[in-house]
Design a protein around this motif. Structure first.
Motif, PDB file in Angstrom:
ATOM      1  N   GLY A 150       1.374 -30.946 -33.586  1.00  0.00           N
ATOM      2  CA  GLY A 150       0.484 -32.076 -33.394  1.00  0.00           C
ATOM      3  C   GLY A 150      -0.827 -31.923 -34.131  1.00  0.00           C
ATOM      4  O   GLY A 150      -1.183 -30.851 -34.617  1.00  0.00           O
ATOM      5  N   GLU A 151      -1.577 -33.019 -34.208  1.00  0.00           N
ATOM      6  CA  GLU A 151      -2.800 -33.066 -34.999  1.00  0.00           C
ATOM      7  C   GLU A 151      -3.878 -32.109 -34.492  1.00  0.00           C
ATOM      8  O   GLU A 151      -4.660 -31.575 -35.264  1.00  0.00           O
ATOM      9  CB  GLU A 151      -3.365 -34.497 -34.988  1.00  0.00           C
ATOM     10  N   ARG A 152      -3.942 -31.875 -33.161  1.00  0.00           N
ATOM     11  CA  ARG A 152      -5.034 -31.077 -32.614  1.00  0.00           C
ATOM     12  C   ARG A 152      -4.892 -29.605 -32.963  1.00  0.00           C
ATOM     13  O   ARG A 152      -5.841 -28.961 -33.438  1.00  0.00           O
ATOM     14  CB  ARG A 152      -5.097 -31.226 -31.094  1.00  0.00           C
ATOM     15  N   ASP A 153      -3.705 -29.045 -32.726  1.00  0.00           N
ATOM     16  CA  ASP A 153      -3.531 -27.608 -32.871  1.00  0.00           C
ATOM     17  C   ASP A 153      -3.031 -27.182 -34.243  1.00  0.00           C
ATOM     18  O   ASP A 153      -3.199 -26.012 -34.627  1.00  0.00           O
ATOM     19  CB  ASP A 153      -2.549 -27.086 -31.818  1.00  0.00           C
ATOM     20  N   ALA A 154      -2.412 -28.086 -34.986  1.00  0.00           N
ATOM     21  CA  ALA A 154      -1.740 -27.694 -36.221  1.00  0.00           C
ATOM     22  C   ALA A 154      -2.648 -26.997 -37.239  1.00  0.00           C
ATOM     23  O   ALA A 154      -2.230 -25.997 -37.838  1.00  0.00           O
ATOM     24  CB  ALA A 154      -1.062 -28.902 -36.859  1.00  0.00           C
TER      25      ALA A 154
END
Length: 427
Positions: free
Chosen positions: A357-361
């Motif tokens: 996902g965008e947050r952790d990637a």
């Protein structure tokens, strides 16, 4: 000087800041490639075994990867320009000091520990920080140019350094590299503000009514956030598939070929300058291959692309020791291997984004890159040890080729989580 030039250029001053960082990344890439030029000259000058020399290169590569996440946190706290200037000074000082080394310990400290830490601060994280700070539009283009500087650094420096080593000795090589790093220090001080707001500008492409202000320093511990993301990611098997494939990517690129290709060619009777020219040609083909890979990643299954890339790389590495090292066979290897050198980066970014996902990637990918450098460090030492034990690089390249096939199969095992977004991870 900085403020006057910024007022004259307006938002286009962002390209000046990017140019300073591009040159810094280019020189850092050349410095990181220098141990491959020094292996044979140091072996002749001091009688040190190749595994001992390779150990310093392995330590440097490992610290280069490990320093990245911490350098990013430091840039948030003390500023990009401060970190860049300190890193350039460390790189210049350690390279220059190596001209006076007399023991393997000195080699490990200068070309292993200190240059590893210095180049780790002048790497992808620096490019990402500058692009995010100075650009609203054209971020992808600018990040692509800065990423390509690693290949360009190899292209520019290796033939020159190899010629210097052959005609003037290894000490001239380290002095030239040190001088290149030192020259960039005043450029960074004079031309690279910490923020566009420091010279009264908005980021390139920002609306005219956007506030001219510094971004606030993030609250909380960045180190805690970084390690927390690693802890969450490590519970997902996708992380380990991507980590292992990128470990093998490093094992089969800058760790093996980037460090030992010139020495291997020397064993087979090819001059250092000619071998360095082949590496430079690989860098040129890499620019084409990586750009094409990014285009393909937007359109096709990233897992299948990685399967093809790693499989072809494995085959090319197995082919090399069986070749006759003629102009034709080395030309074939240069083209196929060069196109594939870092073509794995865009698909790996895509898969990390889909899986986490965008947050952790972005943070997860930082740790995956650390795996890349760990693999490169292992290959740098492993190939040198195999050369010392076996007397040649034959089995080192055969084993590396086999790991490429393993990576191709592992890439097919990655699965996107439900709701994972498409597209490349924003850096």
């Amino acid at each position: 000087m900085m403020i006057a030039l910024a007022r004259r250029l307006g938002q286009n001053y962002a390209f000046v800041a990017t140019a300073v960082v591009f040159l810094s990344l280019l020189v850092a890439a050349g410095l990181r490639a220098t141990p491959g030029v020094l292996i044979v000259p140091l072996e002749h000058a001091f009688g040190w075994s190749r595994d001992v020399i390779s150990l310093s290169a392995a330590i440097g590569i490992f610290l280069y990867g490990l320093a990245g996440p911490f350098a990013a946190a430091l840039m948030q706290r003390v500023g990009i320009r401060t970190v860049l200037v300190a890193a350039l000074a460390l790189m210049a000082a350690s390279s220059a000091a190596s001209a006076f080394m007399t023991s393997p310990l000195h080699l490990v400290l200068t070309w292993g520990v200190f240059t590893g830490i210095g180049t780790g601060c002048v790497a992808v994280v620096l490019g990402a920080a500058v692009v995010n700070r100075w650009f609203v539009e054209r971020r992808g283009l600018m990040m692509g140019l800065l990423t390509a500087s690693a290949a360009t650094g190899t292209l520019v420096f290796l033939p020159l350094l190899a010629a210097l080593a052959q005609h003037d000795g290894w000490r001239t090589v380290v002095v030239v590299v040190a001088a290149a790093c030192a020259i960039l220090i005043p450029l960074a001080l004079w031309l690279l503000p910490e923020h566009p707001a420091d010279v009264g500008l908005r980021p390139y492409g920002a609306p005219a009514d956007a506030p001219v202000a510094r971004a606030s320093t993030p609250s909380g511990s960045l180190l805690h956030s970084t390690f927390g993301t690693l802890a969450r990611a490590s519970r997902d098997r996708n992380f380990w598939f991507l980590f292992c494939t990128f470990f093998i990517c490093g094992f089969t690129t800058n760790g093996l070929v980037g460090t030992h290709f010139i020495a291997m060619c020397s064993d087979r009777g090819l001059g250092e300058v000619q071998a360095a020219g082949l590496l430079a040609a690989m860098g040129a083909f890499d620019l084409v291959g990586t750009t094409l890979s990014g285009w393909l990643t937007d359109r096709y299954d990233a897992r299948k692309l990685l399967f093809a890339y790693y499989g072809l790389r494995g085959i090319s590495l197995v082919f090399l020791p069986f070749s006759d090292f003629s102009f034709y066979s080395l030309g074939v290897f240069t083209v196929f291997y060069g196109l594939d050198w870092i073509a794995t980066v865009p698909p790996t970014l895509r898969l990390a984004n889909d899986a986490f996902g965008e947050r952790d990637a972005p943070v997860v990918f930082g740790w995956i890159v650390a795996g890349h450098q760990l693999g490169a460090a292992c290959a740098a030492f492993f190939a040198g040890a195999m050369r010392t034990i076996q007397g040649d690089y034959f089995y080192a390249f055969i084993i590396a080729g086999a790991t490429g096939v393993v990576a191709a199969l592992l890439a097919l095992q990655v699965r996107a989580r439900r709701g994972g977004s498409a597209g490349l991870v924003p850096i």
